[in-house]
Structure formats: structure tokens, C-alpha cells
Design a protein around this motif. Structure first.
Motif, PDB file in Angstrom:
ATOM      1  N   LEU A   1       0.818  -1.209   0.000  1.00 42.32           N
ATOM      2  CA  LEU A   1       0.000   0.000   0.000  1.00 42.32           C
ATOM      3  C   LEU A   1       0.857   1.266   0.000  1.00 42.32           C
ATOM      4  O   LEU A   1       0.535   2.251  -0.678  1.00 42.32           O
ATOM      5  CB  LEU A   1      -0.949  -0.010   1.192  1.00 42.32           C
ATOM      6  N   GLU A   2       1.968   1.242   0.736  1.00 50.33           N
ATOM      7  CA  GLU A   2       2.872   2.402   0.744  1.00 50.33           C
ATOM      8  C   GLU A   2       3.475   2.634  -0.640  1.00 50.33           C
ATOM      9  O   GLU A   2       3.569   3.780  -1.096  1.00 50.33           O
ATOM     10  CB  GLU A   2       3.968   2.210   1.791  1.00 50.33           C
ATOM     11  N   ASN A   3       3.870   1.552  -1.310  1.00 47.06           N
ATOM     12  CA  ASN A   3       4.406   1.700  -2.669  1.00 47.06           C
ATOM     13  C   ASN A   3       3.348   2.241  -3.617  1.00 47.06           C
ATOM     14  O   ASN A   3       3.630   3.092  -4.467  1.00 47.06           O
ATOM     15  CB  ASN A   3       4.963   0.369  -3.179  1.00 47.06           C
ATOM     16  N   MET A   4       2.122   1.745  -3.495  1.00 46.81           N
ATOM     17  CA  MET A   4       1.038   2.234  -4.347  1.00 46.81           C
ATOM     18  C   MET A   4       0.746   3.706  -4.080  1.00 46.81           C
ATOM     19  O   MET A   4       0.541   4.484  -5.023  1.00 46.81           O
ATOM     20  CB  MET A   4      -0.225   1.400  -4.142  1.00 46.81           C
ATOM     21  N   LEU A   5       0.731   4.095  -2.809  1.00 44.00           N
ATOM     22  CA  LEU A   5       0.484   5.493  -2.468  1.00 44.00           C
ATOM     23  C   LEU A   5       1.588   6.386  -3.029  1.00 44.00           C
ATOM     24  O   LEU A   5       1.314   7.449  -3.596  1.00 44.00           O
ATOM     25  CB  LEU A   5       0.370   5.659  -0.946  1.00 44.00           C
ATOM     26  N   LYS A   6       2.819   5.954  -2.888  1.00 47.23           N
ATOM     27  CA  LYS A   6       3.941   6.725  -3.428  1.00 47.23           C
ATOM     28  C   LYS A   6       3.763   6.938  -4.932  1.00 47.23           C
ATOM     29  O   LYS A   6       3.925   8.051  -5.443  1.00 47.23           O
ATOM     30  CB  LYS A   6       5.257   5.996  -3.149  1.00 47.23           C
ATOM     31  N   LEU A   7       3.417   5.873  -5.645  1.00 52.26           N
ATOM     32  CA  LEU A   7       3.229   5.966  -7.092  1.00 52.26           C
ATOM     33  C   LEU A   7       2.016   6.819  -7.444  1.00 52.26           C
ATOM     34  O   LEU A   7       2.065   7.621  -8.385  1.00 52.26           O
ATOM     35  CB  LEU A   7       3.118   4.572  -7.700  1.00 52.26           C
ATOM     36  N   ALA A   8       0.921   6.660  -6.703  1.00 50.40           N
ATOM     37  CA  ALA A   8      -0.273   7.465  -6.969  1.00 50.40           C
ATOM     38  C   ALA A   8       0.040   8.952  -6.805  1.00 50.40           C
ATOM     39  O   ALA A   8      -0.431   9.784  -7.587  1.00 50.40           O
ATOM     40  CB  ALA A   8      -1.412   7.045  -6.049  1.00 50.40           C
ATOM     41  N   ARG A   9       0.853   9.279  -5.818  1.00 48.57           N
ATOM     42  CA  ARG A   9       1.232  10.682  -5.619  1.00 48.57           C
ATOM     43  C   ARG A   9       2.100  11.212  -6.761  1.00 48.57           C
ATOM     44  O   ARG A   9       2.177  12.413  -6.973  1.00 48.57           O
ATOM     45  CB  ARG A   9       1.957  10.836  -4.283  1.00 48.57           C
TER      46      ARG A   9
END
Length: 188
Positions: free
Chosen positions: A130-138
Motif C-alpha cells: 500500500l505504501e508503494n502504491m500510495l507513493k506511485l499514486a502521488r
């Protein structure tokens, strides 16, 4: 229209194979990138040979082919879709770790500010995922898990997959009839 499509080693490889079929039907020029793990899964999950899947694309490359045009920012395309996207690939993209052609093409897509859509196929998701996905979404990456919809009353897995792929086409601005808008007046 010209798209880069990467298939990685996550279960759900049928999503990527069907996406290539749909893009071919829509006359989209495709540059296919296959990981070694995806090649193994193609046969295992679909019964189709990797060679047949390569034939669905206009151009196909293995993950070690650094001379492929998609490794350069000077190669113009309208976006990249990683379908399915393994957590290993997602983590590599999130960290800028361009160790293979798929990761390099995603890195180039990001730096050139072109649409990048990742279709992660994993459940449950860990906090690290989830942290990796959030980083990419940002960073502007579209994270599109293949979540089924039911309001169109699908009668088969194929209908569920096509509905989802219609959503991906919509994100890329490709008109299609694979899904229909929410029926506002139906009372559902």
C-alpha cells in the motif's frame, strides 16, 4: 495511438492477454514487454503459448532487451499499462530501480509524464504494498486493481474481464463498448 503493454509474473495473466486482443481490435499499435515469469504464467494460466501472445502485439520484447525503443524517452507513445503488475514490479517502479526493460520503460513513462497504469494483482495487500502504491499514486501513476463490478450483471468471467478492460480503455481515452456507464435511472 501507440501503447506500451507489460505483462509481469503475477497471477491474472489472462487480463494482459485479453487486453492485447482488445487493443488489436481497436487498431492500437502495441509494444509488448514480457517478463520471464509472465512467459511461464502465460502457458500455465491460459494454455496459450508465449509466441501466440507475442503475435497479438505489433512489437514484442523480452525484459532483457535494452535496445528496444521503449527504453528511451525519445520514443513517443500515449501511455503504458502493466497488466498484471506483480508486487516486485510495482516496488521496482516505486523505487526507480530500472533493472530490466519493463522497469526502465515505466521509469521513462514517468519521467516523460505520460500515463502509467498499473494493474496490481495481489490480495491481501501488505502495508508495504500500500505504501508503494500510495507513493506511485502521488507521482501520478494510476493504480487500477482488477476489481469486478456487478451492476451490469455479468454472466461470465469474460464479461467481468471485458468490463474492467473497458475501464482501462476509458482511462486512456479509447472509445469502446466493453462497459457502459452507471445506469442512473434504473433504480439500482
Amino acid at each position: 495511438m501507440r501503447l506500451v503493454v507489460a505483462l509481469t509474473g503475477a497471477s491474472g495473466i489472462y487480463l494482459g492477454v485479453r487486453f492485447l486482443e482488445v487493443l488489436k481490435e481497436h487498431k492500437v499499435e502495441t509494444y509488448l514487454l514480457l517478463s520471464r515469469q509472465a512467459e511461464d504464467l502465460i502457458w500455465e494460466e491460459t494454455g496459450i503459448s508465449p509466441e501466440k501472445v507475442r503475435e497479438l502485439a505489433d512489437f514484442a520484447y523480452n525484459e532483457g532487451d535494452w535496445k528496444a525503443p521503449v527504453a528511451s524517452g525519445s520514443f513517443l507513445h500515449q501511455g503504458m499499462v502493466v497488466i498484471p503488475c506483480s508486487m516486485k514490479t510495482l516496488a521496482g517502479i516505486a523505487q526507480g530501480y530500472a533493472e530490466n526493460l519493463i522497469l526502465r520503460a515505466a521509469d521513462v513513462t514517468l519521467k516523460e509524464r505520460r500515463p502509467l497504469i498499473l494493474v496490481p494483482r495481489e490480495t491481501p495487500l501488505s502495508a508495504l504494498h500500500l505504501e508503494n502504491m500510495l507513493k506511485l499514486a502521488r507521482l501520478g501513476v494510476i493504480i487500477a486493481p482488477p476489481v469486478p463490478a456487478f451492476y451490469h450483471r455479468p454472466r461470465s468471467i469474460e464479461e467481468m474481464v471485458d468490463f474492467f478492460l473497458g475501464r482501462i480503455l476509458n482511462l486512456l481515452g479509447i472509445p469502446n463498448r466493453l462497459n457502459r456507464p452507471w445506469p442512473h435511472s434504473s433504480g439500482l
